[in-house]
Design a protein around this motif. Structure first.
Motif, PDB file in Angstrom:
ATOM      1  N   ASP A 121      82.050  70.461  55.015  1.00 55.17           N
ATOM      2  CA  ASP A 121      82.750  70.226  53.548  1.00 55.17           C
ATOM      3  C   ASP A 121      84.407  70.236  54.113  1.00 55.17           C
ATOM      4  O   ASP A 121      84.840  70.860  54.283  1.00 55.17           O
ATOM      5  CB  ASP A 121      82.394  71.598  52.767  1.00 55.17           C
ATOM      6  CG  ASP A 121      82.871  71.186  51.183  1.00 55.17           C
ATOM      7  OD1 ASP A 121      83.636  70.156  50.989  1.00 55.17           O
ATOM      8  OD2 ASP A 121      82.290  71.986  50.269  1.00 55.17           O
ATOM      9  N   GLY A 122      84.683  69.065  53.867  1.00 52.51           N
ATOM     10  CA  GLY A 122      86.124  68.394  53.992  1.00 52.51           C
ATOM     11  C   GLY A 122      86.519  67.719  55.370  1.00 52.51           C
ATOM     12  O   GLY A 122      85.721  67.731  56.370  1.00 52.51           O
ATOM     13  N   PRO A 123      87.259  66.954  55.112  1.00 52.13           N
ATOM     14  CA  PRO A 123      87.986  66.043  56.389  1.00 52.13           C
ATOM     15  C   PRO A 123      88.166  66.897  57.528  1.00 52.13           C
ATOM     16  O   PRO A 123      87.967  66.447  58.794  1.00 52.13           O
ATOM     17  CB  PRO A 123      89.133  65.359  55.861  1.00 52.13           C
ATOM     18  CG  PRO A 123      89.743  66.016  54.654  1.00 52.13           C
ATOM     19  CD  PRO A 123      88.485  66.932  54.050  1.00 52.13           C
ATOM     20  N   ARG A 124      88.981  68.112  57.629  1.00 51.22           N
ATOM     21  CA  ARG A 124      89.201  68.658  58.850  1.00 51.22           C
ATOM     22  C   ARG A 124      87.997  69.106  59.451  1.00 51.22           C
ATOM     23  O   ARG A 124      88.002  68.940  60.704  1.00 51.22           O
ATOM     24  CB  ARG A 124      90.242  69.856  58.516  1.00 51.22           C
ATOM     25  CG  ARG A 124      90.631  70.715  59.697  1.00 51.22           C
ATOM     26  CD  ARG A 124      91.084  69.874  60.861  1.00 51.22           C
ATOM     27  NE  ARG A 124      92.327  68.963  60.590  1.00 51.22           N
ATOM     28  CZ  ARG A 124      92.730  68.278  61.278  1.00 51.22           C
ATOM     29  NH1 ARG A 124      92.160  68.152  62.612  1.00 51.22           N
ATOM     30  NH2 ARG A 124      93.902  67.525  60.977  1.00 51.22           N
ATOM     31  N   GLU A 127      75.867  66.127  66.041  1.00 52.46           N
ATOM     32  CA  GLU A 127      75.282  65.103  65.601  1.00 52.46           C
ATOM     33  C   GLU A 127      75.468  64.861  64.275  1.00 52.46           C
ATOM     34  O   GLU A 127      74.692  65.674  63.450  1.00 52.46           O
ATOM     35  CB  GLU A 127      73.552  65.125  65.973  1.00 52.46           C
ATOM     36  CG  GLU A 127      72.819  63.863  65.510  1.00 52.46           C
ATOM     37  CD  GLU A 127      71.509  63.859  65.837  1.00 52.46           C
ATOM     38  OE1 GLU A 127      70.754  63.222  65.089  1.00 52.46           O
ATOM     39  OE2 GLU A 127      70.918  64.925  66.438  1.00 52.46           O
ATOM     40  N   ILE A 128      76.148  63.884  63.801  1.00 57.64           N
ATOM     41  CA  ILE A 128      76.297  63.765  62.296  1.00 57.64           C
ATOM     42  C   ILE A 128      75.143  62.814  61.770  1.00 57.64           C
ATOM     43  O   ILE A 128      74.608  61.901  62.275  1.00 57.64           O
ATOM     44  CB  ILE A 128      77.646  62.940  62.010  1.00 57.64           C
ATOM     45  CG1 ILE A 128      78.795  63.829  62.777  1.00 57.64           C
ATOM     46  CG2 ILE A 128      77.751  62.719  60.391  1.00 57.64           C
ATOM     47  CD1 ILE A 128      79.098  65.257  62.194  1.00 57.64           C
ATOM     48  N   VAL A 129      74.656  63.427  60.494  1.00 61.25           N
ATOM     49  CA  VAL A 129      73.411  62.663  60.066  1.00 61.25           C
ATOM     50  C   VAL A 129      73.795  61.671  58.899  1.00 61.25           C
ATOM     51  O   VAL A 129      73.374  60.585  58.954  1.00 61.25           O
ATOM     52  CB  VAL A 129      72.387  63.663  59.588  1.00 61.25           C
ATOM     53  CG1 VAL A 129      71.057  62.981  58.948  1.00 61.25           C
ATOM     54  CG2 VAL A 129      71.950  64.820  60.791  1.00 61.25           C
ATOM     55  N   ASP A 130      74.602  62.154  57.913  1.00 64.48           N
ATOM     56  CA  ASP A 130      75.087  61.563  56.743  1.00 64.48           C
ATOM     57  C   ASP A 130      76.609  61.844  56.265  1.00 64.48           C
ATOM     58  O   ASP A 130      76.823  63.065  56.765  1.00 64.48           O
ATOM     59  CB  ASP A 130      74.305  61.537  55.578  1.00 64.48           C
ATOM     60  CG  ASP A 130      72.875  60.993  55.701  1.00 64.48           C
ATOM     61  OD1 ASP A 130      72.802  59.504  55.676  1.00 64.48           O
ATOM     62  OD2 ASP A 130      71.809  61.762  55.813  1.00 64.48           O
ATOM     63  N   VAL A 131      77.360  60.819  55.774  1.00 70.16           N
ATOM     64  CA  VAL A 131      78.626  61.205  55.676  1.00 70.16           C
ATOM     65  C   VAL A 131      78.732  60.644  54.000  1.00 70.16           C
ATOM     66  O   VAL A 131      78.313  59.481  53.815  1.00 70.16           O
ATOM     67  CB  VAL A 131      79.535  60.532  56.353  1.00 70.16           C
ATOM     68  CG1 VAL A 131      81.325  61.092  55.671  1.00 70.16           C
ATOM     69  CG2 VAL A 131      79.647  61.234  57.770  1.00 70.16           C
ATOM     70  N   PHE A 132      79.412  61.670  53.216  1.00 74.17           N
ATOM     71  CA  PHE A 132      79.407  61.265  51.691  1.00 74.17           C
ATOM     72  C   PHE A 132      80.971  61.435  51.389  1.00 74.17           C
ATOM     73  O   PHE A 132      81.603  62.239  51.771  1.00 74.17           O
ATOM     74  CB  PHE A 132      78.770  62.220  50.863  1.00 74.17           C
ATOM     75  CG  PHE A 132      77.312  62.353  51.187  1.00 74.17           C
ATOM     76  CD1 PHE A 132      76.379  61.597  50.337  1.00 74.17           C
ATOM     77  CD2 PHE A 132      76.824  63.314  52.293  1.00 74.17           C
ATOM     78  CE1 PHE A 132      75.092  61.592  50.723  1.00 74.17           C
ATOM     79  CE2 PHE A 132      75.429  63.203  52.485  1.00 74.17           C
ATOM     80  CZ  PHE A 132      74.761  62.560  51.942  1.00 74.17           C
ATOM     81  N   GLY A 154      87.021  65.576  48.835  1.00 73.30           N
ATOM     82  CA  GLY A 154      86.525  64.155  48.848  1.00 73.30           C
ATOM     83  C   GLY A 154      85.601  63.813  50.051  1.00 73.30           C
ATOM     84  O   GLY A 154      85.394  62.311  50.272  1.00 73.30           O
ATOM     85  N   VAL A 155      85.294  64.427  51.024  1.00 69.90           N
ATOM     86  CA  VAL A 155      84.426  64.389  51.965  1.00 69.90           C
ATOM     87  C   VAL A 155      83.381  65.474  52.271  1.00 69.90           C
ATOM     88  O   VAL A 155      83.892  66.669  52.481  1.00 69.90           O
ATOM     89  CB  VAL A 155      85.225  63.998  53.504  1.00 69.90           C
ATOM     90  CG1 VAL A 155      84.304  63.572  54.474  1.00 69.90           C
ATOM     91  CG2 VAL A 155      86.259  62.929  53.123  1.00 69.90           C
ATOM     92  N   MET A 156      82.167  65.083  52.355  1.00 68.00           N
ATOM     93  CA  MET A 156      81.058  66.071  52.722  1.00 68.00           C
ATOM     94  C   MET A 156      80.194  65.330  53.968  1.00 68.00           C
ATOM     95  O   MET A 156      80.122  64.012  53.786  1.00 68.00           O
ATOM     96  CB  MET A 156      80.442  66.499  51.777  1.00 68.00           C
ATOM     97  CG  MET A 156      81.256  67.573  50.774  1.00 68.00           C
ATOM     98  SD  MET A 156      79.916  67.973  49.489  1.00 68.00           S
ATOM     99  CE  MET A 156      79.048  69.522  50.201  1.00 68.00           C
ATOM    100  N   ALA A 157      79.490  65.948  54.757  1.00 65.97           N
ATOM    101  CA  ALA A 157      78.537  65.307  55.673  1.00 65.97           C
ATOM    102  C   ALA A 157      77.474  66.306  56.029  1.00 65.97           C
ATOM    103  O   ALA A 157      77.601  67.776  55.752  1.00 65.97           O
ATOM    104  CB  ALA A 157      79.494  65.075  57.087  1.00 65.97           C
TER     105      ALA A 157
END
Length: 240
Positions: A23-26, A37-42, A80-83
């Motif tokens: 949860d969050g860009p940082r 391993e990143i699965v999805d980014v929103f 504004g960013v979650m993944a």
């Protein structure tokens, strides 16, 4: 969004899916730096991953409407960013002579803060024993400030002496010898390590010298003091 909401709110969902929420860009930047391993980014329209964060992601990137992530996440001021990312596998301790074990720590903020302090002090691995909060709870991940991505979470394994933190029992930590291989065990916020099986597994107790008017420290504060006292002693020991 329904799956994302379930991953935020339910430990069972995270365990079964093998995924957790960033949860969050940082935190996304920290996860990429740690090669998770990143699965999805929103992302919401106000965020451009490359222009704003300087990162490219080898995973699907989904643009969602303004305010959508605020309804899904657990932060007061979403950014504004979650993944979602794969939960790393637990493994045996590969090496090292200092680990921290959370034994019944229930609050996710405390757990994440303990991990952050442990990593900063040079701990080589962290154990979340049964009965402790899920390390991949979004609040734990956030409180760790990405430290969870930089330290192995290992299966329970004995490393040296098991040192128990206690507010009133044992040698003061600045007088005890903490330079050898050890596992620092910190307990539940309300009950400490007062379960018979927990107490029986402790080889030695240490306490933190405090003013007489203070009963005890928060478990995360106590863990930080002890981790850095161990680090201090080891630095001094190496000088001689």
């Amino acid at each position: 969004m329904a799956e994302l909401r379930r991953l935020v709110n339910r430990r069972r969902e995270r365990t079964e899916a093998g995924k957790f929420v960033i949860d969050g860009p940082r935190l996304l930047i920290e996860a990429l730096a740690a090669d998770l391993e990143i699965v999805d980014v929103f992302v919401e329209p106000v965020i451009d991953l490359w222009a704003d964060l300087g990162v490219s992601v080898d995973a699907p990137v989904w643009t969602v409407g303004d305010g959508v992530l605020a309804k899904v996440g657990s932060v007061v001021a979403p950014q504004g960013v979650m993944a979602t990312a794969r939960i790393p596998d637990l493994g045996p301790l590969a090496g090292g002579d200092l680990i921290v074990e959370l034994a019944g720590v229930a609050d996710p903020g405390n757990a994440g803060t303990i991990v952050r302090s442990a990593v900063a002090a040079g701990v080589q691995a962290v154990v979340f024993s049964p009965g402790s909060v899920d390390p991949w709870n979004p609040k734990t991940v956030r409180a760790s400030a990405g430290a969870l991505f930089r330290v192995p979470l290992t299966v329970k394994a004995p490393v040296g002496e098991r040192i128990g933190a206690h507010p009133h029992q044992g040698d003061p930590c600045d007088e005890a010898d903490l330079t050898g291989p050890l596992t620092l065990v910190v307990g539940n916020e309300a009950h400490g390590l007062d379960q018979p099986d927990q107490a029986a597994a402790i080889d030695r107790w240490v306490s933190i010298p405090m003013a007489a008017s203070v009963e005890s420290l928060n478990v995360a504060s106590a863990a930080a003091v002890l981790c850095f006292e161990i680090a201090r002693q080891r630095r001094n020991h190496q000088m001689y």
